[in-house]
Design a protein around this motif. Structure first.
Motif, PDB file in Angstrom:
ATOM      1  N   GLN A 113       0.842  -1.202   0.000  1.00  0.00           N
ATOM      2  CA  GLN A 113       0.000   0.000   0.000  1.00  0.00           C
ATOM      3  C   GLN A 113       0.875   1.249   0.000  1.00  0.00           C
ATOM      4  OE1 GLN A 113      -3.368  -0.710  -0.321  1.00  0.00           O
ATOM      5  NE2 GLN A 113      -2.454  -2.756  -0.394  1.00  0.00           N
TER       6      GLN A 113
ATOM      7  N   GLU B 215      -1.432   5.999   2.741  1.00  0.00           N
ATOM      8  CA  GLU B 215      -2.491   5.168   3.324  1.00  0.00           C
ATOM      9  C   GLU B 215      -2.022   4.574   4.645  1.00  0.00           C
ATOM     10  OE1 GLU B 215      -5.734   4.456   2.407  1.00  0.00           O
ATOM     11  OE2 GLU B 215      -5.442   6.085   0.992  1.00  0.00           O
TER      12      GLU B 215
ATOM     13  N   PRO C 192      -8.718   0.506   7.662  1.00  0.00           N
ATOM     14  CA  PRO C 192      -8.890   0.263   6.230  1.00  0.00           C
ATOM     15  C   PRO C 192     -10.266  -0.348   5.946  1.00  0.00           C
ATOM     16  CG  PRO C 192      -6.838  -0.716   7.026  1.00  0.00           C
ATOM     17  CD  PRO C 192      -7.603  -0.249   8.214  1.00  0.00           C
TER      18      PRO C 192
ATOM     19  N   LEU D  65      -6.856  -6.097   5.343  1.00  0.00           N
ATOM     20  CA  LEU D  65      -5.925  -5.044   5.754  1.00  0.00           C
ATOM     21  C   LEU D  65      -6.266  -4.529   7.148  1.00  0.00           C
ATOM     22  CD1 LEU D  65      -5.477  -3.028   2.433  1.00  0.00           C
ATOM     23  CD2 LEU D  65      -3.861  -4.615   3.497  1.00  0.00           C
TER      24      LEU D  65
END
Length: 69
Positions: free
Chosen positions: A33, A37, A48, A53
């Protein structure tokens, strides 16, 4: 980002080997990622949308909270 390294590196060094194969894959997916983020998830403590995740972010944060320095 140094802030991310402080959270992610100890997790790899102290907890990664004990993870299930599925969780190891989740961690690898996490590292794919964007840093922006990751920063939001770990520093702003947002979750997330992706459940896999979210699971590994939660595990990393828990490790960071409970690890011995």
């Amino acid at each position: 980002m140094l802030e991310l390294d402080v959270i992610l590196i100890p997790f790899v060094e102290q907890a990664f080997d004990a993870l299930s194969e599925d969780d190891k894959q989740r961690y690898e997916d996490l590292l794919a990622q964007e840093d922006t983020e990751l920063f939001v998830w770990f520093m702003d403590r947002q979750i997330p949308e992706d459940a896999d995740l979210a699971r590994i972010v939660s595990m990393v944060l828990e490790h960071a909270r409970t690890r011995k320095l």
